[in-house]
Design a protein around this motif. Structure first.
Motif, PDB file in Angstrom:
ATOM      1  N   ARG B 111       0.821  -1.217   0.000  1.00 50.72           N
ATOM      2  CA  ARG B 111       0.000   0.000   0.000  1.00 50.72           C
ATOM      3  C   ARG B 111       0.854   1.266   0.000  1.00 50.72           C
ATOM      4  NH1 ARG B 111      -3.206  -3.590   2.727  1.00 50.72           N
ATOM      5  NH2 ARG B 111      -2.337  -3.139   4.771  1.00 50.72           N
ATOM      6  N   LEU B 112       2.098   1.164   0.460  1.00 57.11           N
ATOM      7  CA  LEU B 112       3.024   2.303   0.412  1.00 57.11           C
ATOM      8  C   LEU B 112       3.859   2.261  -0.867  1.00 57.11           C
ATOM      9  CD1 LEU B 112       4.208   2.310   4.149  1.00 57.11           C
ATOM     10  CD2 LEU B 112       2.709   3.981   3.040  1.00 57.11           C
ATOM     11  N   ASP B 113       3.441   1.393  -1.816  1.00 62.74           N
ATOM     12  CA  ASP B 113       4.062   1.356  -3.135  1.00 62.74           C
ATOM     13  C   ASP B 113       5.441   0.697  -3.139  1.00 62.74           C
ATOM     14  OD1 ASP B 113       3.754   1.754  -5.819  1.00 62.74           O
ATOM     15  OD2 ASP B 113       4.835   3.661  -5.812  1.00 62.74           O
ATOM     16  N   TYR B 114       5.732  -0.104  -2.119  1.00 64.20           N
ATOM     17  CA  TYR B 114       6.942  -0.908  -2.147  1.00 64.20           C
ATOM     18  C   TYR B 114       6.578  -2.317  -2.615  1.00 64.20           C
ATOM     19  CZ  TYR B 114       9.134   2.665   0.773  1.00 64.20           C
ATOM     20  OH  TYR B 114       9.634   3.838   1.261  1.00 64.20           O
ATOM     21  N   THR B 115       7.572  -3.005  -3.116  1.00 61.45           N
ATOM     22  CA  THR B 115       7.400  -4.411  -3.455  1.00 61.45           C
ATOM     23  C   THR B 115       8.256  -5.236  -2.514  1.00 61.45           C
ATOM     24  OG1 THR B 115       6.991  -3.931  -5.764  1.00 61.45           O
ATOM     25  CG2 THR B 115       7.777  -6.137  -5.228  1.00 61.45           C
ATOM     26  N   VAL B 116       7.638  -6.195  -1.855  1.00 65.34           N
ATOM     27  CA  VAL B 116       8.396  -7.045  -0.945  1.00 65.34           C
ATOM     28  C   VAL B 116       8.910  -8.258  -1.699  1.00 65.34           C
ATOM     29  CG1 VAL B 116       8.366  -8.405   1.165  1.00 65.34           C
ATOM     30  CG2 VAL B 116       6.969  -6.335   0.983  1.00 65.34           C
ATOM     31  N   VAL B 117      10.190  -8.476  -1.601  1.00 63.68           N
ATOM     32  CA  VAL B 117      10.787  -9.626  -2.243  1.00 63.68           C
ATOM     33  C   VAL B 117      11.457 -10.471  -1.168  1.00 63.68           C
ATOM     34  CG1 VAL B 117      12.763 -10.267  -3.655  1.00 63.68           C
ATOM     35  CG2 VAL B 117      11.054  -8.701  -4.554  1.00 63.68           C
ATOM     36  N   GLN B 118      11.018 -11.723  -1.061  1.00 59.67           N
ATOM     37  CA  GLN B 118      11.662 -12.642  -0.121  1.00 59.67           C
ATOM     38  C   GLN B 118      12.719 -13.417  -0.876  1.00 59.67           C
ATOM     39  OE1 GLN B 118       7.585 -13.970   1.568  1.00 59.67           O
ATOM     40  NE2 GLN B 118       9.186 -14.940   2.789  1.00 59.67           N
ATOM     41  N   TYR B 119      13.921 -13.298  -0.389  1.00 64.55           N
ATOM     42  CA  TYR B 119      15.056 -13.823  -1.118  1.00 64.55           C
ATOM     43  C   TYR B 119      15.550 -15.101  -0.447  1.00 64.55           C
ATOM     44  CZ  TYR B 119      19.499 -13.446  -3.648  1.00 64.55           C
ATOM     45  OH  TYR B 119      20.581 -13.655  -4.474  1.00 64.55           O
ATOM     46  N   GLY B 120      15.574 -16.174  -1.190  1.00 66.58           N
ATOM     47  CA  GLY B 120      15.963 -17.458  -0.616  1.00 66.58           C
ATOM     48  C   GLY B 120      17.463 -17.658  -0.635  1.00 66.58           C
ATOM     49  N   THR B 121      18.090 -17.566   0.517  1.00 65.57           N
ATOM     50  CA  THR B 121      19.544 -17.736   0.558  1.00 65.57           C
ATOM     51  C   THR B 121      19.880 -19.020   1.285  1.00 65.57           C
ATOM     52  OG1 THR B 121      19.322 -15.959   2.154  1.00 65.57           O
ATOM     53  CG2 THR B 121      20.730 -15.558   0.284  1.00 65.57           C
ATOM     54  N   ALA B 122      19.451 -20.119   0.718  1.00 66.24           N
ATOM     55  CA  ALA B 122      19.746 -21.422   1.315  1.00 66.24           C
ATOM     56  C   ALA B 122      21.247 -21.625   1.352  1.00 66.24           C
ATOM     57  CB  ALA B 122      19.078 -22.523   0.511  1.00 66.24           C
ATOM     58  N   GLY B 123      21.768 -21.907   2.528  1.00 65.87           N
ATOM     59  CA  GLY B 123      23.164 -22.254   2.640  1.00 65.87           C
ATOM     60  C   GLY B 123      24.119 -21.075   2.708  1.00 65.87           C
ATOM     61  N   VAL B 124      23.620 -19.855   2.558  1.00 68.97           N
ATOM     62  CA  VAL B 124      24.487 -18.685   2.650  1.00 68.97           C
ATOM     63  C   VAL B 124      24.059 -17.877   3.870  1.00 68.97           C
ATOM     64  CG1 VAL B 124      25.391 -16.691   1.422  1.00 68.97           C
ATOM     65  CG2 VAL B 124      24.542 -18.661   0.143  1.00 68.97           C
ATOM     66  N   HIS B 125      25.006 -17.426   4.661  1.00 73.24           N
ATOM     67  CA  HIS B 125      24.630 -16.814   5.935  1.00 73.24           C
ATOM     68  C   HIS B 125      25.312 -15.476   6.156  1.00 73.24           C
ATOM     69  CE1 HIS B 125      22.521 -20.397   6.989  1.00 73.24           C
ATOM     70  NE2 HIS B 125      23.588 -21.114   6.689  1.00 73.24           N
ATOM     71  N   GLY B 126      24.731 -14.701   7.018  1.00 73.32           N
ATOM     72  CA  GLY B 126      25.359 -13.505   7.562  1.00 73.32           C
ATOM     73  C   GLY B 126      25.798 -12.525   6.498  1.00 73.32           C
ATOM     74  N   ASP B 127      27.044 -12.054   6.640  1.00 73.58           N
ATOM     75  CA  ASP B 127      27.531 -11.002   5.757  1.00 73.58           C
ATOM     76  C   ASP B 127      27.683 -11.493   4.327  1.00 73.58           C
ATOM     77  OD1 ASP B 127      27.474  -9.393   7.936  1.00 73.58           O
ATOM     78  OD2 ASP B 127      29.609  -9.546   8.372  1.00 73.58           O
ATOM     79  N   GLU B 128      27.930 -12.795   4.151  1.00 70.69           N
ATOM     80  CA  GLU B 128      28.023 -13.359   2.810  1.00 70.69           C
ATOM     81  C   GLU B 128      26.671 -13.209   2.111  1.00 70.69           C
ATOM     82  OE1 GLU B 128      29.759 -14.327  -0.247  1.00 70.69           O
ATOM     83  OE2 GLU B 128      30.938 -14.113   1.586  1.00 70.69           O
ATOM     84  N   ALA B 129      25.608 -13.497   2.861  1.00 66.51           N
ATOM     85  CA  ALA B 129      24.263 -13.340   2.307  1.00 66.51           C
ATOM     86  C   ALA B 129      24.003 -11.883   1.954  1.00 66.51           C
ATOM     87  CB  ALA B 129      23.221 -13.844   3.302  1.00 66.51           C
ATOM     88  N   ALA B 130      24.487 -10.985   2.791  1.00 64.79           N
ATOM     89  CA  ALA B 130      24.260  -9.558   2.540  1.00 64.79           C
ATOM     90  C   ALA B 130      24.794  -9.140   1.174  1.00 64.79           C
ATOM     91  CB  ALA B 130      24.896  -8.724   3.648  1.00 64.79           C
ATOM     92  N   ARG B 131      25.918  -9.721   0.777  1.00 63.35           N
ATOM     93  CA  ARG B 131      26.469  -9.396  -0.544  1.00 63.35           C
ATOM     94  C   ARG B 131      25.522  -9.838  -1.650  1.00 63.35           C
ATOM     95  NH1 ARG B 131      31.654  -7.922  -0.793  1.00 63.35           N
ATOM     96  NH2 ARG B 131      31.830  -8.688  -2.912  1.00 63.35           N
ATOM     97  N   ALA B 132      24.933 -11.021  -1.482  1.00 63.62           N
ATOM     98  CA  ALA B 132      23.989 -11.508  -2.493  1.00 63.62           C
ATOM     99  C   ALA B 132      22.752 -10.596  -2.550  1.00 63.62           C
ATOM    100  CB  ALA B 132      23.573 -12.951  -2.183  1.00 63.62           C
ATOM    101  N   TRP B 133      22.272 -10.185  -1.385  1.00 66.35           N
ATOM    102  CA  TRP B 133      21.102  -9.298  -1.372  1.00 66.35           C
ATOM    103  C   TRP B 133      21.434  -7.961  -2.039  1.00 66.35           C
ATOM    104  CZ3 TRP B 133      20.619  -9.908   4.646  1.00 66.35           C
ATOM    105  CH2 TRP B 133      20.316 -11.239   4.942  1.00 66.35           C
ATOM    106  N   ALA B 134      22.643  -7.476  -1.748  1.00 68.36           N
ATOM    107  CA  ALA B 134      23.040  -6.166  -2.273  1.00 68.36           C
ATOM    108  C   ALA B 134      23.014  -6.144  -3.797  1.00 68.36           C
ATOM    109  CB  ALA B 134      24.428  -5.798  -1.753  1.00 68.36           C
ATOM    110  N   GLU B 135      23.243  -7.322  -4.396  1.00 67.34           N
ATOM    111  CA  GLU B 135      23.254  -7.370  -5.863  1.00 67.34           C
ATOM    112  C   GLU B 135      21.911  -6.977  -6.463  1.00 67.34           C
ATOM    113  OE1 GLU B 135      24.850 -10.647  -7.896  1.00 67.34           O
ATOM    114  OE2 GLU B 135      26.684 -10.763  -6.718  1.00 67.34           O
TER     115      GLU B 135
END
Lengths: 348, 348
Positions: B111-135
């Motif tokens: 309703r605030l015009d954002y899109t929620v994306v749930q990102y599946g990072t199976a097997g990747v954790h913490g700061d390593e996952a953050a890099r994947a999200w940042a992409e």
């Protein structure tokens, strides 16, 4: 593997808390003392070009120091597609069965080096939603339910999706179909109740919005299984709360039902409790069957009979997606994947 | 609003079933008889440039005819960021409470015009996952749990995320923190059991992997609440199946417990059934309390006492995200959001 090198425009710097701008591959190249092309080769793990270990290390260290992360978008612009498998996120809270299925699927696709992204399209449906999904340029799209039409499939394919797979009651032109026919659940329940002597059979239909996609086919399945027999079918709308269940139980004897398929185990537990409180004997006066085969149903006394639902395993589905992505010109596959079998316990 | 126009490279055509290539904005421009800039202005709804209604219509019709969809990636390269709020997808099947919370949050952000994306990072954790999200260049990131560190936050911010919000037990430098302290659940349960006379108190710890993040703080909360009293605490590892519960019930009297906090309502139902089958009276010999306040707990006899858990509403959380995105230089907020209160019924 051929590699297409494209100049990626430098993105304008967004406001960031530190006031510093977003580091780019040019910054990494400068710090590492190499060309931008080299940075790109190293960070995208290109095997087409030989780059020495020390240079690779320098690039990785510079990227780390600057906090540079490649832009997936830019990478997919270069590659023409991503490794992203998009699924619309469920718009209603999901049950334990579906939640388990999603987890498995995510893990299995992850092991095949795909990334599963659940996309929340609140308020947007069908082919309109497909346009929003297409903007992310997923390599494959998995669509539960029945909202997507052939136009949506075409939009997705034209924007680069190599596979579109629907999980639902029917097929859509151009898409692979995993047929999940919930009518089978109703058919199994009805056949069981009839075999146990039920002739006036009630079917609970949840009043909670969003569940029609399951409850309608289940009801149709019951009607279908009993067509041509001497049994009658009575629809029983029911909200998931104690008061509603007590009201229904209060008029139970006037309904004269000798068996009920309660939609799923949770509604069955709710109804059985209300019937018990009203002195209706289960299964003596009324047999009750649920669906989903939840562990909690086994804890009731009498133990709850249920329809066990077999969904495709996450691994099978992941492999189907991978095959489809590798072979986008193959004709659409079509497979029945929902299995329904009765687990007879003490409530029927 | 200033508008930056950047040339977006034409992506190489991926193989598509029809053999046709992906339509580009240049194709739309040609068909509509306008410039590519005009196509971009119209399809991105830019208000900075006045474009006549007939021209707008022509562009929309041409885009529709060709099946052209703007590339979100390209758009975010131009804009510097997206309207995407990224959340890591849960790696274990979620319970009804969390599923409800996710649905609400998704709707509110939509309703605030954002899109929620749930990102599946199976097997990747913490700061390593953050890099994947940042992409994916999200404008905001919502991270449940406790895996993310200050480095991960920095990576996300440097790649353009305007807000990073953690939902968990602690705070992380640079991120807003919604503190969800599950120790409060344990403290509430323990205080209640103690007040009802419990002195030898058991605490169920599920053996299912992935639940430690909740079960550990709940256990600590119990110990904390009972410190300095005459009560003892006994850890009870338990798998979620009938056999394990029967085994535990079989040695119940040798444990000499007069009260038990059963982790949540589902484990409480499992344990209560097993105790009942073994002739242990609840609450006479042993008081039992669960947590989550599931409806099913009310259906048991005795009715199950429970800890009601208050999570932040989806709307509140969506508004916090939106405020943070609009004001990325504001200092990190820190808020306690998990409320725990006992609902005393008949099992304690």
């Amino acid at each position: 593997m051929p590699y297409v090198m494209v100049q990626i425009p430098r993105s304008p710097a967004p406001a960031s808390p530190s006031g510093s701008s977003v580091p780019t591959s040019a910054d990494v190249a400068r710090l590492a003392g190499v060309s931008r092309a080299t940075v790109s080769y190293v960070l995208n793990n290109t095997s087409a070009v030989r780059i020495s270990e020390p240079t690779r290390r320098r690039v990785h260290e510079a990227a780390k120091e600057l906090g540079y992360v490649p832009h997936a978008a830019a990478r997919s612009l270069r590659a023409g597609h991503s490794r992203m498998v998009l699924m619309p996120a469920p718009t209603i809270p999901v049950g334990p069965l579906y939640s388990q299925f999603l987890s498995e699927l995510q893990g299995a696709l992850g092991r095949l080096d795909y990334t599963v992204v659940q996309y929340g399209t609140a308020g947007v449906h069908g082919d309109e939603a497909a346009r929003a999904w297409a903007e992310l340029r997923p390599v494959a799209v998995l669509v539960p339910g029945s909202g997507l039409g052939p136009q949506g499939v075409a939009v997705l394919k034209r924007s680069g999706a190599r596979a579109v797979v629907t999980l639902g009651p029917g097929t859509v032109d151009g898409a692979h179909a995993l047929l999940m026919d919930h009518a089978a659940v109703g058919r199994a329940a009805a056949a069981h109740l009839y075999a146990r002597g039920g002739r006036r059979i009630g079917v609970v239909v949840p009043e909670e919005p969003g569940l029609e996609v399951f409850s309608r086919p289940r009801l149709h399945g019951v009607r279908h299984a009993l067509r041509g027999t001497d049994a009658t079918v009575t629809e029983l709308p029911l909200a998931y709360d104690e008061e509603a269940a007590a009201r229904l139980a209060g008029r139970w004897r006037s309904l004269g039902l000798d068996a009920v398929f309660a939609y799923n185990d949770e509604y069955a537990m709710l109804l059985m409790r209300a019937l018990k409180d009203d002195g209706v004997r289960v299964p003596g006066e009324t047999a009750v069957i649920g669906a989903d085969d939840l562990m909690l149903g086994r804890l009731l006394r009498p133990r709850l009979s249920t329809v066990h639902i077999e969904l495709p395993s996450g691994r099978d589905l992941a492999e189907l997606v991978d095959r489809a992505v590798r072979n986008p010109t193959a004709p659409p596959e079509r497979r029945e994947v929902l299995g329904a079998s009765v687990v007879a316990r003490d409530s029927t």
